[in-house]
Design a protein around this motif. Structure first.
Motif, PDB file in Angstrom:
ATOM      1  N   ARG A 169       0.863  -0.777   0.167  1.00 17.90           N
ATOM      2  CA  ARG A 169      -0.313  -0.035  -0.192  1.00 17.90           C
ATOM      3  C   ARG A 169       0.890   1.224   0.242  1.00 17.90           C
ATOM      4  O   ARG A 169       2.180   1.216   0.617  1.00 17.90           O
ATOM      5  CB  ARG A 169      -0.800  -0.139   0.958  1.00 17.90           C
ATOM      6  CG  ARG A 169      -2.235  -1.328   1.134  1.00 17.90           C
ATOM      7  CD  ARG A 169      -2.666  -1.232   2.153  1.00 17.90           C
ATOM      8  NE  ARG A 169      -3.854   0.337   2.358  1.00 17.90           N
ATOM      9  CZ  ARG A 169      -3.938   0.792   3.805  1.00 17.90           C
ATOM     10  NH1 ARG A 169      -4.087   0.589   4.784  1.00 17.90           N
ATOM     11  NH2 ARG A 169      -4.896   1.514   3.444  1.00 17.90           N
ATOM     12  N   PRO A 170       0.280   2.293  -0.244  1.00 14.18           N
ATOM     13  CA  PRO A 170       1.310   3.839  -0.952  1.00 14.18           C
ATOM     14  C   PRO A 170       1.742   3.555   0.752  1.00 14.18           C
ATOM     15  O   PRO A 170       0.479   4.418   1.624  1.00 14.18           O
ATOM     16  CB  PRO A 170       0.189   4.183  -1.713  1.00 14.18           C
ATOM     17  CG  PRO A 170      -0.995   4.232  -0.769  1.00 14.18           C
ATOM     18  CD  PRO A 170      -1.084   2.131  -0.750  1.00 14.18           C
ATOM     19  N   LYS A 171       3.526   4.257   0.625  1.00 14.59           N
ATOM     20  CA  LYS A 171       3.711   4.705   2.152  1.00 14.59           C
ATOM     21  C   LYS A 171       3.406   6.607   2.108  1.00 14.59           C
ATOM     22  O   LYS A 171       4.121   6.901   1.453  1.00 14.59           O
ATOM     23  CB  LYS A 171       5.298   4.180   2.537  1.00 14.59           C
ATOM     24  CG  LYS A 171       5.381   3.341   2.362  1.00 14.59           C
ATOM     25  CD  LYS A 171       6.226   3.233   2.218  1.00 14.59           C
ATOM     26  CE  LYS A 171       6.910   1.244   2.234  1.00 14.59           C
ATOM     27  NZ  LYS A 171       8.222   1.205   2.205  1.00 14.59           N
ATOM     28  N   PHE A 172       1.574   6.890   2.503  1.00 14.54           N
ATOM     29  CA  PHE A 172       1.855   8.333   2.890  1.00 14.54           C
ATOM     30  C   PHE A 172       2.705   9.319   3.829  1.00 14.54           C
ATOM     31  O   PHE A 172       3.166  10.803   2.939  1.00 14.54           O
ATOM     32  CB  PHE A 172       0.483   8.301   2.732  1.00 14.54           C
ATOM     33  CG  PHE A 172      -0.730   7.622   2.135  1.00 14.54           C
ATOM     34  CD1 PHE A 172      -1.123   8.840   1.059  1.00 14.54           C
ATOM     35  CD2 PHE A 172      -1.085   7.040   2.238  1.00 14.54           C
ATOM     36  CE1 PHE A 172      -2.313   8.182   0.362  1.00 14.54           C
ATOM     37  CE2 PHE A 172      -2.238   6.330   1.678  1.00 14.54           C
ATOM     38  CZ  PHE A 172      -2.561   7.488   0.347  1.00 14.54           C
ATOM     39  N   TYR A 173       3.134   9.358   4.213  1.00 17.77           N
ATOM     40  CA  TYR A 173       4.606   9.919   4.965  1.00 17.77           C
ATOM     41  C   TYR A 173       5.851  10.047   3.832  1.00 17.77           C
ATOM     42  O   TYR A 173       5.678  11.458   4.202  1.00 17.77           O
ATOM     43  CB  TYR A 173       4.473   9.349   6.206  1.00 17.77           C
ATOM     44  CG  TYR A 173       5.337   8.081   6.085  1.00 17.77           C
ATOM     45  CD1 TYR A 173       6.933   7.548   6.182  1.00 17.77           C
ATOM     46  CD2 TYR A 173       4.686   6.761   6.202  1.00 17.77           C
ATOM     47  CE1 TYR A 173       6.698   6.756   6.098  1.00 17.77           C
ATOM     48  CE2 TYR A 173       5.447   5.833   6.658  1.00 17.77           C
ATOM     49  CZ  TYR A 173       6.419   5.288   6.115  1.00 17.77           C
ATOM     50  OH  TYR A 173       7.111   4.218   6.350  1.00 17.77           O
ATOM     51  N   VAL A 203       4.057  19.368  -8.531  1.00 13.88           N
ATOM     52  CA  VAL A 203       3.972  18.054  -8.535  1.00 13.88           C
ATOM     53  C   VAL A 203       2.986  17.170  -8.745  1.00 13.88           C
ATOM     54  O   VAL A 203       1.392  17.923  -8.029  1.00 13.88           O
ATOM     55  CB  VAL A 203       4.493  17.659  -7.367  1.00 13.88           C
ATOM     56  CG1 VAL A 203       4.374  16.261  -6.888  1.00 13.88           C
ATOM     57  CG2 VAL A 203       5.740  18.420  -6.768  1.00 13.88           C
ATOM     58  N   ASP A 204       2.066  16.834  -9.302  1.00 14.51           N
ATOM     59  CA  ASP A 204       1.551  16.438 -10.055  1.00 14.51           C
ATOM     60  C   ASP A 204       1.034  14.701  -9.291  1.00 14.51           C
ATOM     61  O   ASP A 204       2.179  14.045  -9.188  1.00 14.51           O
ATOM     62  CB  ASP A 204       0.726  15.458 -11.688  1.00 14.51           C
ATOM     63  CG  ASP A 204       0.704  17.044 -12.370  1.00 14.51           C
ATOM     64  OD1 ASP A 204       0.696  17.679 -11.559  1.00 14.51           O
ATOM     65  OD2 ASP A 204       1.056  16.825 -13.248  1.00 14.51           O
ATOM     66  N   ARG A 205       0.249  14.518  -8.572  1.00 10.42           N
ATOM     67  CA  ARG A 205       0.043  13.542  -7.423  1.00 10.42           C
ATOM     68  C   ARG A 205      -0.640  12.618  -8.052  1.00 10.42           C
ATOM     69  O   ARG A 205      -1.697  12.724  -7.680  1.00 10.42           O
ATOM     70  CB  ARG A 205      -0.212  13.511  -6.051  1.00 10.42           C
ATOM     71  CG  ARG A 205       0.183  12.946  -4.970  1.00 10.42           C
ATOM     72  CD  ARG A 205       0.339  13.121  -3.845  1.00 10.42           C
ATOM     73  NE  ARG A 205      -0.889  12.133  -2.517  1.00 10.42           N
ATOM     74  CZ  ARG A 205      -0.418  12.717  -1.068  1.00 10.42           C
ATOM     75  NH1 ARG A 205       0.491  13.404  -1.212  1.00 10.42           N
ATOM     76  NH2 ARG A 205      -1.046  11.771  -0.478  1.00 10.42           N
ATOM     77  N   GLU A 206      -0.585  10.948  -8.490  1.00 10.35           N
ATOM     78  CA  GLU A 206      -1.437  10.612  -8.732  1.00 10.35           C
ATOM     79  C   GLU A 206      -1.337   9.215  -7.776  1.00 10.35           C
ATOM     80  O   GLU A 206      -0.059   7.831  -8.057  1.00 10.35           O
ATOM     81  CB  GLU A 206      -1.264   9.791 -10.251  1.00 10.35           C
ATOM     82  CG  GLU A 206      -1.364  11.095 -11.537  1.00 10.35           C
ATOM     83  CD  GLU A 206      -0.267  10.511 -12.580  1.00 10.35           C
ATOM     84  OE1 GLU A 206      -0.074   8.995 -13.382  1.00 10.35           O
ATOM     85  OE2 GLU A 206      -0.952  11.178 -13.425  1.00 10.35           O
ATOM     86  N   ILE A 207      -2.473   8.767  -6.954  1.00  7.75           N
ATOM     87  CA  ILE A 207      -1.949   7.452  -6.214  1.00  7.75           C
ATOM     88  C   ILE A 207      -3.286   6.337  -6.823  1.00  7.75           C
ATOM     89  O   ILE A 207      -4.521   6.955  -6.439  1.00  7.75           O
ATOM     90  CB  ILE A 207      -2.135   7.728  -4.742  1.00  7.75           C
ATOM     91  CG1 ILE A 207      -1.177   9.100  -4.169  1.00  7.75           C
ATOM     92  CG2 ILE A 207      -2.424   6.544  -3.507  1.00  7.75           C
ATOM     93  CD1 ILE A 207       0.594   8.628  -5.088  1.00  7.75           C
ATOM     94  N   ASP A 208      -2.971   5.039  -6.694  1.00 10.24           N
ATOM     95  CA  ASP A 208      -3.884   4.464  -6.572  1.00 10.24           C
ATOM     96  C   ASP A 208      -3.965   3.386  -5.832  1.00 10.24           C
ATOM     97  O   ASP A 208      -2.604   2.564  -5.461  1.00 10.24           O
ATOM     98  CB  ASP A 208      -3.931   3.692  -8.477  1.00 10.24           C
ATOM     99  CG  ASP A 208      -4.869   2.691  -8.329  1.00 10.24           C
ATOM    100  OD1 ASP A 208      -5.833   2.425  -7.377  1.00 10.24           O
ATOM    101  OD2 ASP A 208      -4.599   2.001  -9.567  1.00 10.24           O
ATOM    102  N   GLU A 209      -4.470   3.428  -4.557  1.00 11.70           N
ATOM    103  CA  GLU A 209      -4.519   2.641  -3.286  1.00 11.70           C
ATOM    104  C   GLU A 209      -5.398   1.078  -3.698  1.00 11.70           C
ATOM    105  O   GLU A 209      -5.232   0.823  -2.617  1.00 11.70           O
ATOM    106  CB  GLU A 209      -5.409   3.093  -2.424  1.00 11.70           C
ATOM    107  CG  GLU A 209      -4.783   4.346  -1.930  1.00 11.70           C
ATOM    108  CD  GLU A 209      -5.575   5.181  -0.846  1.00 11.70           C
ATOM    109  OE1 GLU A 209      -5.314   4.210   0.322  1.00 11.70           O
ATOM    110  OE2 GLU A 209      -5.604   6.124  -0.712  1.00 11.70           O
TER     111      GLU A 209
END
Length: 377
Positions: free
Chosen positions: A67-71, A87-93
């Motif tokens: 899973r993504p490490k958001f910190y 900064v473009d942020r593309e997060i697929d959880e």
């Protein structure tokens, strides 16, 4: 699980645009940097990130199949924004089920073991070929034949011998590398078996349950801190009971659901190990004070039965004299491999175990000839 796309703008003019992307298969990457740019040097200085030739982007270590490490993502986003980047942020959880993750891991380990075994065979073949070249030269030198500096063939003979010695050393290095690859292949092949070891599974369940309790405490508002400034202008922190809100609460709820799913899965694995006879069913309902349990290949007499652990005498401390305090250790139930009553143990072993001044670590059940009934559970 959701997919989110956001953009953070720099405070001043934009230096450029980079993208922080995450998905389960590829991991977390930073894309769009240029060599020797400020972003390049900033990411390179952060040891949590490394350049991936496969992804052709900066990769967060240990982020694939997780899973993504958001910190880590948030920290990198702030650093790049401060450097002037958009900064473009593309997060697929989205993540597979725990069962599917384990099946995928087993497939990757099998592929890794096969690939390393093929490489080991390849290098072993190279080592044999290099050794054969050296032996072909040494076998053609008569036993005891010295080098003759005044002979016209001296230079050629010396060069042949030097090459042979170099090939001999090279073959040894190749053979050692082949052995290392074979060892790594064996480790990969045994990975899933070790991962499903009963003690390992039990430890994993305990760890996951502890993590879930920690997340639940945060959801209940425990552990929150509030800053304050005293009369001298010093900043301090006070513990307060404040439940999380917004995105933080959503993230904690996702963590709790993920941990709960993992615990349910591994509890099912442990139950299956018990059904297959690979894990002991011993517990507070089946073991009584005075019984015997097998832990790490050694039999201990039970001094106390607890809900999650069993208390047994320490095997590195001699048996105390009557009336003296006995040092005990606690062992989780999932580390108990077998259980017997006193009637099922050799009387001579029981007497020796309780003899004052006895060094219990020297006792070995196999040294006692009495036949016993196997009452392992």
């Amino acid at each position: 699980m959701s997919t989110s796309t956001t953009t953070s703008e720099p405070v001043a003019g934009s230096t450029g645009t980079v993208t922080i992307h995450h998905d389960y298969e590829s991991g977390t990457t930073v894309q769009g940097t240029e060599k020797d740019s400020p972003a390049h040097h900033a990411i390179k200085a952060n040891r949590s990130w490394t350049w991936s030739r496969y992804a052709r982007a900066w990769l967060l270590r240990s982020s694939r199949h997780r899973r993504p490490k958001f910190y880590e993502i948030d920290a990198m986003q702030r650093a790049l924004t401060e450097l002037g980047y958009t900064v473009d942020r593309e997060i697929d959880e989205a993540t597979p089920t725990v069962e599917q993750q384990e099946a995928d891991l087993a497939g990757r380990m099998e592929h890794r073991a096969d690939r390393l075994a093929d490489r080991a065979d390849n290098w072993a073949g190279k080592a044999a070929g290099t050794r054969a070249k050296a032996d072909a030269v040494f076998d053609n030198i008569p036993f005891g034949q010295p080098m003759m500096p005044d002979h016209y063939s001296y230079n050629a003979d010396r060069n042949r011998r030097d090459r042979a010695w170099n090939n001999l050393g090279k073959s040894i290095e190749q053979s050692e590398y082949a052995g290392e690859l074979a060892r790594r292949s064996d480790e990969a092949a045994a990975h899933m078996g070790a991962r499903h070891n009963p003690v390992t599974v039990g430890n994993r369940i305990e760890k996951l349950e502890a993590e879930l309790r920690g997340v639940q405490r945060q959801l209940d508002g425990e552990g929150a801190l509030e800053t304050y400034t005293d009369e001298y202008g010093n900043t301090g922190y006070l513990p307060v009971n404040r439940k999380p809100e917004g995105e933080h609460a959503e993230q904690l709820n996702r963590d709790a659901a993920d941990l709960d799913e993992q615990i349910t899965y591994w509890q099912g694995i442990y139950a299956q190990l018990q059904a297959d006879g690979k894990a002991s069913t011993a517990g507070p309902d089946t073991v009584a004070k005075g019984d015997w349990v097998l832990v790490r290949g050694r039999w201990y007499r039970v001094r106390r039965v607890n809900k999650k652990t069993v208390s047994v005498p320490s095997h590195i401390v001699t048996t105390p004299e009557p009336g003296k305090r006995e040092h005990t250790d606690t062992t989780p139930w999932h580390e108990v491999r077998a259980h017997r009553t006193t009637e099922q143990m050799p009387p001579a072993f029981v007497d020796a175990y309780e003899q004052p001044g006895r060094e219990r670590f020297r006792l070995n059940l196999a040294d006692f000839a009495d036949t016993v009934t196997d009452g392992s559970s």
